[in-house]
Design a protein around this motif. Structure first.
Motif, PDB file in Angstrom:
ATOM      1  N   LEU A   8       0.865  -1.108   0.245  1.00 29.40           N
ATOM      2  CA  LEU A   8       0.245  -0.221   0.320  1.00 29.40           C
ATOM      3  C   LEU A   8       0.677   1.670  -0.009  1.00 29.40           C
ATOM      4  O   LEU A   8       2.172   1.189   0.367  1.00 29.40           O
ATOM      5  N   GLN A   9       0.340   2.319  -0.783  1.00 26.73           N
ATOM      6  CA  GLN A   9       1.373   3.535  -1.140  1.00 26.73           C
ATOM      7  C   GLN A   9      -0.150   4.495  -0.709  1.00 26.73           C
ATOM      8  O   GLN A   9      -0.762   4.421  -0.726  1.00 26.73           O
ATOM      9  N   THR A  10       0.308   5.844  -0.502  1.00 28.71           N
ATOM     10  CA  THR A  10      -0.348   6.968  -0.053  1.00 28.71           C
ATOM     11  C   THR A  10      -0.075   8.185  -1.157  1.00 28.71           C
ATOM     12  O   THR A  10       0.604   8.369  -1.612  1.00 28.71           O
ATOM     13  N   ASP A  11      -1.550   8.006  -1.768  1.00 26.59           N
ATOM     14  CA  ASP A  11      -0.870   8.778  -3.085  1.00 26.59           C
ATOM     15  C   ASP A  11      -1.559  10.761  -2.881  1.00 26.59           C
ATOM     16  O   ASP A  11      -1.553  10.921  -1.063  1.00 26.59           O
ATOM     17  N   HIS A  12      -1.346  11.155  -3.095  1.00 29.56           N
ATOM     18  CA  HIS A  12      -1.242  12.863  -3.185  1.00 29.56           C
ATOM     19  C   HIS A  12      -3.059  13.398  -2.489  1.00 29.56           C
ATOM     20  O   HIS A  12      -2.419  14.580  -2.228  1.00 29.56           O
ATOM     21  N   GLN A  13      -3.841  12.558  -2.685  1.00 34.27           N
ATOM     22  CA  GLN A  13      -4.648  13.296  -2.007  1.00 34.27           C
ATOM     23  C   GLN A  13      -4.735  12.189  -0.505  1.00 34.27           C
ATOM     24  O   GLN A  13      -5.883  12.737   0.255  1.00 34.27           O
ATOM     25  N   GLY A  14      -3.873  11.832  -0.736  1.00 32.82           N
ATOM     26  CA  GLY A  14      -4.059  10.699   1.034  1.00 32.82           C
ATOM     27  C   GLY A  14      -4.944  10.258   1.191  1.00 32.82           C
ATOM     28  O   GLY A  14      -5.238   9.009   1.825  1.00 32.82           O
ATOM     29  N   SER A  15      -5.653   9.063  -0.079  1.00 28.01           N
ATOM     30  CA  SER A  15      -6.095   7.534  -0.134  1.00 28.01           C
ATOM     31  C   SER A  15      -4.776   6.284  -0.400  1.00 28.01           C
ATOM     32  O   SER A  15      -3.724   6.607  -1.303  1.00 28.01           O
ATOM     33  N   ALA A  16      -5.906   5.460  -0.176  1.00 29.97           N
ATOM     34  CA  ALA A  16      -4.366   3.949   0.244  1.00 29.97           C
ATOM     35  C   ALA A  16      -4.455   3.959  -1.576  1.00 29.97           C
ATOM     36  O   ALA A  16      -5.665   3.432  -2.191  1.00 29.97           O
ATOM     37  N   GLN A  17      -3.995   3.779  -2.326  1.00 26.54           N
ATOM     38  CA  GLN A  17      -3.182   2.737  -3.738  1.00 26.54           C
ATOM     39  C   GLN A  17      -2.013   1.662  -3.085  1.00 26.54           C
ATOM     40  O   GLN A  17      -1.368   1.388  -2.992  1.00 26.54           O
ATOM     41  N   TRP A  18      -2.707   1.578  -4.664  1.00 25.56           N
ATOM     42  CA  TRP A  18      -1.413  -0.112  -5.160  1.00 25.56           C
ATOM     43  C   TRP A  18      -1.857   0.286  -6.358  1.00 25.56           C
ATOM     44  O   TRP A  18      -2.179  -0.098  -7.404  1.00 25.56           O
ATOM     45  N   ARG A  35      -7.404   2.105  -6.227  1.00 26.95           N
ATOM     46  CA  ARG A  35      -8.003   3.010  -4.427  1.00 26.95           C
ATOM     47  C   ARG A  35      -7.968   1.644  -3.544  1.00 26.95           C
ATOM     48  O   ARG A  35      -8.462   1.025  -4.462  1.00 26.95           O
TER      49      ARG A  35
END
Ligand SMILES: [Zn+2]
Length: 668
Positions: free
Chosen positions: A376-386, A519
């Motif tokens: 999991l990473q955090t994108d620039h809007q703060g949501s979790a992304q894979w 997301r």
């Protein structure tokens, strides 16, 4: 509107009227509604979009599963003076560019692409700028998990419709049971009245069921073909026939055996042959040079030959849907044709074992979930992304590609994942001239950006590989003086610049490693029963597939009109028996009782799986699960078997004639 379409129909296609079923579909589309056309093969499904496409203001985008099919249709449309095109992998860059220009300017009315093309970020960017009047989905049953040919990518089509602002869709298929129709309606919001079904019954097809033991099957097959050849010679007519088998090597040896017994050419056709050879065989079949093809199901899609007089099933088809599609290739000209089922139930185990190979193991599903959590990473809007590359994930979790895609689509449907976009992890480019020549095309400010782009790319002998991270750093450090005002991320700018140069022929651009970005709802991902529930879903589907095989067997095993039962399976009530099938002609043969499950008494299974145990232990540091051992003995392929070269290990496929559950029970 009516006068209108009749005029176009006459003018472009030379028809005075539409066939049954076509008119309500055409009218629904021209009235601005979505619709589905469920017509048997060869009954004019394509006209349902081709005619409205001429009258709709914008582009008609057609999603088609097969390249050859697209090319045939485009050729047909062009011959009618209709501007249609495809974008596909066989085209040169210039050809693609020309098509894109035509689509953009509106001169091309119909564009055909594969569903995979829509995963391409570059294509999506292009097509989202084009107004689309109608999206057509060919082979639309692929959207349903309960259909016989589910393709996970098709489930994304409703999302694409929203992304491209498409308000109207037309679904086309030859085979859909009620469950599949329900799915299609649900996903694309089609009113029940706009689902148009025409009869499945083809009165010119004689369905003959003659279960034959394997040792006598080739000979019987030869007799049928000889009979056809003689009859055709008397009438001085050409003839054509297809013999369907399940496995590639069966295709080879049946074709050889038939060739020895017959006085006319017979060739094998399967996915294991080189593409060139396949094309050639198909052409020779179309031209009549080779009258008989012994083929796996790889053969037939897009084969539109009117005088196929026999379709012989040497092996059992995979399902009623497959059977219907395969016999549907016979007698397209409406003349009497024979469809002969020679298989008995000896092939049942092989068919069933294919199904058992498909469900991922629970441990594999758990591993996918863990992998998502770890990556999991955090994108620039703060949501979790894979971000995921499918091939490595498939081999790490030992789940085959198709079930893995299905798994991710299931996670999407439970809102654990939301598909965002796909991109190519790697872009590489080759300059057509020197760096200086390239830079010479631009003003100083753009030159600066391009210079940074070139300098930060990894440089090989002739190819540069784009390095977005380095580019971003360099730009942040002032390598981009004067253009801070642009809000676009460097990656997007870089791609636009490279595309621009490619369009002008200044460089050659290639993209690799499709990466899907999702997301992630981390809470939902942590649901305790998630893996177990997903696993259960796969087991349910597996059960459904096994039932499907048995429904198919029932079609042939019951002493009732075969044509009528077949029509009934697809929801049509014929109201009478056909009068010409083997049952109606009083030639019903009862099927032998299934032989008792092959006994495993006296077989040392532990010794048989020992080579696998050793190889897996060595490669992965764990012992194989019972499931994996069973797949090994039944010869069912999974990704880990490639790594341990399972095919070359003693024991692989040794029990492929034994039912999966029997082998598994013995290993537990
Ligand atoms: Zn009948």
């Amino acid at each position: 509107m009516e006068a209108n379409w009749q005029q176009s129909l006459q003018q472009f296609f030379g028809f005075d009227g539409l066939r049954p079923g076509q008119q309500p579909v055409v009218e629904a589309i021209l009235d601005g509604r979505s619709a589905a056309a469920i017509f048997p093969t060869g009954s004019g499904k394509s006209l349902c979009y081709q005619l409205p496409a001429l009258m709709l203001p914008h582009l008609t985008l057609v999603i088609s599963p097969l390249l050859a099919l697209m090319q045939d249709q485009v050729q047909f449309l062009k011959s009618k003076g209709i501007a249609a095109a495809t974008i596909d992998s066989s085209q040169s860059r210039d050809e693609t560019q020309e098509v894109m220009n035509g689509v953009r300017s509106g001169t091309i009315k119909i564009l055909m692409v594969s569903v995979e093309r829509l995963k391409n970020e570059r294509f999506r960017q292009f097509i989202s700028q084009v107004p689309i009047s109608l999206l057509v989905v060919d082979e639309a049953h692929c959207i349903s998990e309960w259909g016989h040919n589910f393709r996970p990518d098709y489930l994304k089509l409703p999302d694409y419709c929203r992304e491209f602002d498409v308000e109207q869709v037309l679904l086309l298929t030859a085979t859909a049971t009620q469950a599949v129709i329900d799915d299609m309606q649900k996903h694309f919001a089609i009113a029940s009245d706009d689902v148009v079904t025409t009869g499945f019954h083809r009165p010119n097809l004689r369905l003959l069921v003659q279960p034959t033991v394997e040792s006598e099957r080739t000979q019987k097959c030869a007799r049928w073909l000889n009979h056809l050849a003689e009859k055709s010679a008397q009438k001085q007519q050409d003839f054509a026939a297809i013999v369907y088998v399940t496995l590639q090597n069966t295709a080879e040896h049946v074709a050889e055996a038939l060739a020895r017994q017959l006085s006319f050419p017979v060739r094998a056709y399967h996915a294991g042959l080189p593409a060139e050879q396949r094309d050639q065989i198909q052409r020779q079949f179309m031209s009549g040079e080779i009258p008989v093809i012994v083929a796996t199901i790889a053969f037939g899609m897009g084969v539109d030959k009117s005088n196929i007089r026999q379709v012989i099933h040497y092996d059992l088809p995979k399902s009623v849907e497959n059977y219907s599609q395969e016999i549907g290739r016979a007698g397209r000209d409406g003349k009497p044709s024979d469809c002969v089922m020679l298989a008995d139930q000896s092939g049942l185990t092989v068919l069933e074992n294919f199904v058992y190979g498909d469900a991922p193991e629970l441990s594999g599903i758990e591993q996918v979930i863990q992998t998502i959590q770890q990556q999991l990473q955090t994108d620039h809007q703060g949501s979790a992304q894979w971000e995921v590359l499918m091939t490595p994930l498939s081999s790490a979790t030992n789940i085959r590609m198709l079930p893995l895609k299905t798994l991710l689509v299931n996670l999407e449907m439970q809102a654990v994942l939301t598909s965002q976009y796909s991109y190519f992890a790697e872009y590489r480019y080759k300059l057509q001239g020197s760096e200086a020549e390239l830079l010479g095309h631009f003003d100083p400010q753009r030159q600066q950006f391009l210079k940074t782009l070139l300098n930060t790319s990894k440089q090989g002998r002739s190819w540069y590989t784009l390095d977005t991270e380095k580019l971003e750093q360099a730009l942040a450090n002032g390598g981009d003086a004067g253009s801070q005002s642009t809000a676009e991320p460097p990656r997007v700018r870089a791609l636009k610049a490279l595309e621009f140069c490619q369009e002008r022929g200044w460089l050659q651009l290639e993209s690799k490693q499709m990466t899907d970005v999702y997301r992630v709802d981390a809470n939902k991902l942590a649901t305790p029963q998630l893996a177990t529930n997903l696993h259960q879903h796969f087991l349910d589907k597996q059960q459904n597939e096994i039932q499907r095989i048995h429904k198919m067997l029932d079609l042939f095993r019951q002493p009732q009109c075969v044509s009528r039962r077949l029509a009934h399976y697809f929801g049509e009530n014929m109201g009478h028996d056909c009068g010409i099938c083997s049952v109606c002609r009083g030639q019903f043969q009862s099927w032998p009782e299934a032989s008792a499950d092959a006994s495993l008494a006296g077989i040392d299974l532990a010794a048989m799986v020992a080579p696998l145990n050793q190889a897996v232990q060595q490669q992965f540091g764990v012992l194989p699960s019972v499931e994996l051992q069973t797949r090994f003995l039944c010869g069912i392929h999974v990704p880990w078997f490639t790594k341990v070269k399972a095919r070359s290990l003693a024991g692989f496929g040794k029990l492929e004639q034994v039912p999966y559950e029997v082998v598994k029970a013995q290993l537990v």
